[in-house]
Design a protein around this motif. Sequence first.
Motif, PDB file in Angstrom:
ATOM      1  N   HIS A  95       0.794  -1.225   0.000  1.00 24.30           N
ATOM      2  CA  HIS A  95       0.000   0.000   0.000  1.00 24.30           C
ATOM      3  C   HIS A  95       0.828   1.277   0.000  1.00 24.30           C
ATOM      4  O   HIS A  95       0.310   2.347   0.319  1.00 24.30           O
ATOM      5  CB  HIS A  95      -0.925  -0.002   1.221  1.00 24.30           C
ATOM      6  CG  HIS A  95      -0.310  -0.648   2.429  1.00 24.30           C
ATOM      7  ND1 HIS A  95       0.685  -0.050   3.175  1.00 24.30           N
ATOM      8  CD2 HIS A  95      -0.519  -1.867   2.985  1.00 24.30           C
ATOM      9  CE1 HIS A  95       1.044  -0.874   4.152  1.00 24.30           C
ATOM     10  NE2 HIS A  95       0.341  -1.987   4.058  1.00 24.30           N
ATOM     11  N   VAL A 103       2.782   4.423   4.160  1.00 28.97           N
ATOM     12  CA  VAL A 103       1.593   5.157   3.762  1.00 28.97           C
ATOM     13  C   VAL A 103       0.833   5.699   4.973  1.00 28.97           C
ATOM     14  O   VAL A 103       0.964   5.175   6.086  1.00 28.97           O
ATOM     15  CB  VAL A 103       0.660   4.240   2.933  1.00 28.97           C
ATOM     16  CG1 VAL A 103      -0.186   3.333   3.837  1.00 28.97           C
ATOM     17  CG2 VAL A 103      -0.224   5.026   1.989  1.00 28.97           C
ATOM     18  N   SER A 105      -3.322   7.050   6.075  1.00 28.26           N
ATOM     19  CA  SER A 105      -4.675   6.622   5.719  1.00 28.26           C
ATOM     20  C   SER A 105      -5.226   7.375   4.520  1.00 28.26           C
ATOM     21  O   SER A 105      -5.944   6.798   3.693  1.00 28.26           O
ATOM     22  CB  SER A 105      -5.613   6.810   6.918  1.00 28.26           C
ATOM     23  OG  SER A 105      -5.218   6.002   7.991  1.00 28.26           O
ATOM     24  N   CYS A 107      -3.653   8.810   1.864  1.00 27.28           N
ATOM     25  CA  CYS A 107      -3.032   8.332   0.625  1.00 27.28           C
ATOM     26  C   CYS A 107      -3.512   6.928   0.286  1.00 27.28           C
ATOM     27  O   CYS A 107      -3.875   6.636  -0.859  1.00 27.28           O
ATOM     28  CB  CYS A 107      -1.517   8.364   0.765  1.00 27.28           C
ATOM     29  SG  CYS A 107      -0.634   7.655  -0.638  1.00 27.28           S
ATOM     30  N   SER A 108      -3.531   6.050   1.272  1.00 27.58           N
ATOM     31  CA  SER A 108      -3.925   4.662   1.030  1.00 27.58           C
ATOM     32  C   SER A 108      -5.363   4.572   0.550  1.00 27.58           C
ATOM     33  O   SER A 108      -5.674   3.879  -0.425  1.00 27.58           O
ATOM     34  CB  SER A 108      -3.744   3.840   2.304  1.00 27.58           C
ATOM     35  OG  SER A 108      -3.979   2.470   2.046  1.00 27.58           O
ATOM     36  N   GLN A 111      -5.722   5.772  -2.996  1.00 22.60           N
ATOM     37  CA  GLN A 111      -5.278   4.779  -3.972  1.00 22.60           C
ATOM     38  C   GLN A 111      -6.328   3.695  -4.171  1.00 22.60           C
ATOM     39  O   GLN A 111      -6.559   3.237  -5.300  1.00 22.60           O
ATOM     40  CB  GLN A 111      -3.922   4.212  -3.560  1.00 22.60           C
ATOM     41  CG  GLN A 111      -2.842   5.284  -3.615  1.00 22.60           C
ATOM     42  CD  GLN A 111      -1.443   4.827  -3.216  1.00 22.60           C
ATOM     43  OE1 GLN A 111      -0.460   5.414  -3.644  1.00 22.60           O
ATOM     44  NE2 GLN A 111      -1.342   3.811  -2.395  1.00 22.60           N
ATOM     45  N   THR A 158     -10.053   8.477   5.704  1.00 17.72           N
ATOM     46  CA  THR A 158     -10.542   7.377   4.865  1.00 17.72           C
ATOM     47  C   THR A 158     -11.845   7.708   4.150  1.00 17.72           C
ATOM     48  O   THR A 158     -11.903   7.623   2.916  1.00 17.72           O
ATOM     49  CB  THR A 158     -10.657   6.086   5.688  1.00 17.72           C
ATOM     50  OG1 THR A 158      -9.363   5.752   6.216  1.00 17.72           O
ATOM     51  CG2 THR A 158     -11.155   4.940   4.835  1.00 17.72           C
ATOM     52  N   ASP A 353      -6.034  -0.218   5.195  1.00 15.64           N
ATOM     53  CA  ASP A 353      -5.205   0.769   4.520  1.00 15.64           C
ATOM     54  C   ASP A 353      -3.728   0.553   4.830  1.00 15.64           C
ATOM     55  O   ASP A 353      -2.856   0.873   4.033  1.00 15.64           O
ATOM     56  CB  ASP A 353      -5.629   2.188   4.886  1.00 15.64           C
ATOM     57  CG  ASP A 353      -5.830   2.385   6.382  1.00 15.64           C
ATOM     58  OD1 ASP A 353      -5.634   1.430   7.153  1.00 15.64           O
ATOM     59  OD2 ASP A 353      -6.197   3.500   6.771  1.00 15.64           O
ATOM     60  N   HIS A 354      -3.439  -0.012   6.001  1.00 15.83           N
ATOM     61  CA  HIS A 354      -2.068  -0.252   6.456  1.00 15.83           C
ATOM     62  C   HIS A 354      -2.143  -0.940   7.813  1.00 15.83           C
ATOM     63  O   HIS A 354      -3.236  -1.115   8.376  1.00 15.83           O
ATOM     64  CB  HIS A 354      -1.295   1.069   6.592  1.00 15.83           C
ATOM     65  CG  HIS A 354      -2.025   2.082   7.438  1.00 15.83           C
ATOM     66  ND1 HIS A 354      -2.124   1.987   8.811  1.00 15.83           N
ATOM     67  CD2 HIS A 354      -2.722   3.199   7.101  1.00 15.83           C
ATOM     68  CE1 HIS A 354      -2.845   2.988   9.272  1.00 15.83           C
ATOM     69  NE2 HIS A 354      -3.224   3.742   8.250  1.00 15.83           N
ATOM     70  N   HIS A 504       4.842  -0.864   6.904  1.00 15.21           N
ATOM     71  CA  HIS A 504       4.580  -1.189   5.495  1.00 15.21           C
ATOM     72  C   HIS A 504       4.035  -2.609   5.346  1.00 15.21           C
ATOM     73  O   HIS A 504       3.808  -3.068   4.215  1.00 15.21           O
ATOM     74  CB  HIS A 504       5.870  -1.061   4.679  1.00 15.21           C
ATOM     75  CG  HIS A 504       6.671  -2.331   4.637  1.00 15.21           C
ATOM     76  ND1 HIS A 504       7.176  -2.920   5.777  1.00 15.21           N
ATOM     77  CD2 HIS A 504       7.022  -3.130   3.601  1.00 15.21           C
ATOM     78  CE1 HIS A 504       7.820  -4.028   5.434  1.00 15.21           C
ATOM     79  NE2 HIS A 504       7.748  -4.176   4.131  1.00 15.21           N
ATOM     80  N   THR A 526      -1.060  -4.559  -5.162  1.00 19.65           N
ATOM     81  CA  THR A 526      -0.871  -3.253  -4.557  1.00 19.65           C
ATOM     82  C   THR A 526      -2.251  -2.606  -4.445  1.00 19.65           C
ATOM     83  O   THR A 526      -3.199  -2.992  -5.141  1.00 19.65           O
ATOM     84  CB  THR A 526       0.031  -2.340  -5.408  1.00 19.65           C
ATOM     85  OG1 THR A 526      -0.663  -2.003  -6.616  1.00 19.65           O
ATOM     86  CG2 THR A 526       1.348  -3.023  -5.725  1.00 19.65           C
ATOM     87  N   HIS A 527      -2.361  -1.594  -3.588  1.00 17.97           N
ATOM     88  CA  HIS A 527      -3.646  -0.920  -3.432  1.00 17.97           C
ATOM     89  C   HIS A 527      -4.057  -0.177  -4.703  1.00 17.97           C
ATOM     90  O   HIS A 527      -5.257  -0.021  -4.971  1.00 17.97           O
ATOM     91  CB  HIS A 527      -3.590   0.040  -2.242  1.00 17.97           C
ATOM     92  CG  HIS A 527      -3.974  -0.608  -0.950  1.00 17.97           C
ATOM     93  ND1 HIS A 527      -3.919  -1.964  -0.757  1.00 17.97           N
ATOM     94  CD2 HIS A 527      -4.438  -0.078   0.221  1.00 17.97           C
ATOM     95  CE1 HIS A 527      -4.325  -2.251   0.472  1.00 17.97           C
ATOM     96  NE2 HIS A 527      -4.654  -1.120   1.082  1.00 17.97           N
TER      97      HIS A 527
END
Length: 540
Positions: A95, A103, A105, A107-108, A111, A158, A353-354, A504, A526-527
Amino acid sequence: MLVRKPVWALCCALIFISSLSACSLLKNSENTAHPDTNNSAKIKNIILMIGDGMGPQQVGLLEEYATRAPNSIYQGDNSAIAKLANLGITGLSLHGPADKLVVDSACSATQLATGVAAGSEMIGLNRAGHKVPTILEKAKGLGKSTGLVSDTRLTHATPAAFAAHLIHRSMENEIAEQMIQSGVVDIMLSGGLRHFVPKNYALPEHPKGFEANLKASALSLKSKRRDDKNLLAEASSKGYELAFNKSQLQQAQSTKLLGLFANSAMANGVDTSHGRVNVQPSLSDMTQTAISTLSKNDKGFFLMVEGGQIDWAGHNNDAGTLLHEMIKFDNAVNAVLEWAKGRDDTIVIVTADHETGGFGFSYSGANLPKAEQLNNHKKDVYKPNFNFGKLSILDKLYAQKKSYGDIWYEAKGSAFKPTPEKLIKTVNKYSEFAINLDDAKQILAEQKNAFYQRGHKSLGLKTASKIHDFAPFYVYLTERPLNLIGRALSSKQNIVWSTGTHTHTPVGVFVLGPEALTKQFNGLHTHVELGKKMQRLLMH
């Protein structure tokens, strides 16, 4: 024949992930063949559930508690996440941001929402800062209904990433404006009232309409806005029905609904488990309402549900609250599973998200086990070399009665910080794991902030609680005492924490729906690619 992987496949998969490069992962992910959908069912509905901060370790904590705690409320049954995983497909996803390793929240979620690589702390933009349409916006364009549900704030990172486009996640007032003015989201249920009411807001003596509901809720009206914009009035004028407590939500009839059930965040998992906030709907309540309302649209819907406070418990290194947050989220997953199970027109995706906190159970040299005489070994005794952790720890984590944050604020009262004696008394009152005087002194010790940045939101204090190792990774200085409570109790809990921020660590991807479509989520992704896959399903 496709082999359906159990939730524990995550743990095995993690072993080989570290040997793969990010470059090859992206290449392999991009080259994944699109599934043959010519003869597959028509997908009407996509439900995306995000456990914020929920790595494989957090899923493992929940499943260990559910199936192996001596007094588990699940009574040995699997968690809903495990049931969904075992019915469907299990994968993994990396992610990282467009140009960084770890990352956040915003950005994740961006994506996932857009299928485009984004920059740190951005909302709905690509790395160059350009606005990118989200899956929610595309669903609305197709005539589908749309919904956002979170137990944090509606304007938090989010949910914001699916319905707003801004350079930074901290712009919550602007996020609220975009959500209301665009009208792109039909059902919005969360906290965050403070970003929707104007500064110095006061209800009239004899309120009518939504203001009567707001008065009946008795919510705080402490606004975070710096202007006189009343977004509640604007939402009402655009046809939204407004609800501010559980009973109002239950009575709502409209297919456009704005529910704001707390001034900031909604109740945490510990308070939810102990039934201390009955006036608020639970995450499961909100999820069920969203589905029952959105499913009235014959064209289908897109719904994102976030269990956002899993992340906060991880940031605070608070294992007891973490377990309760996982249970809260799992109850919402169960509601979705019961509705979607057996349907051929719905895809359910549960992911994160991570991971937050670098959490894990670990064996140690403290409290070594005593020798045990086994019946079939008369000459020898059974004595493991290390303490591998008793299952009763799981029950003790569940028995925690307050979050570390609430414990700290009760202990300090109106003072800057508590006395050692007051801290000991308060921690030991609400936790099954006790601290002593030495622990209290270490929790209360301070040091110069080596990372001081004048005016910085998190690092702007010249002194902070003393962290003996990994200090650069405990960036939320006002929350460091909570991390130190976690450190003080860690050996008793057989728990280790590596950070106060994110890691990560690849996160789980659990997908339920028609096999011809869900099998593409098997494996490592990947996200960004997950976002693209969801958008292809939306157009299917």
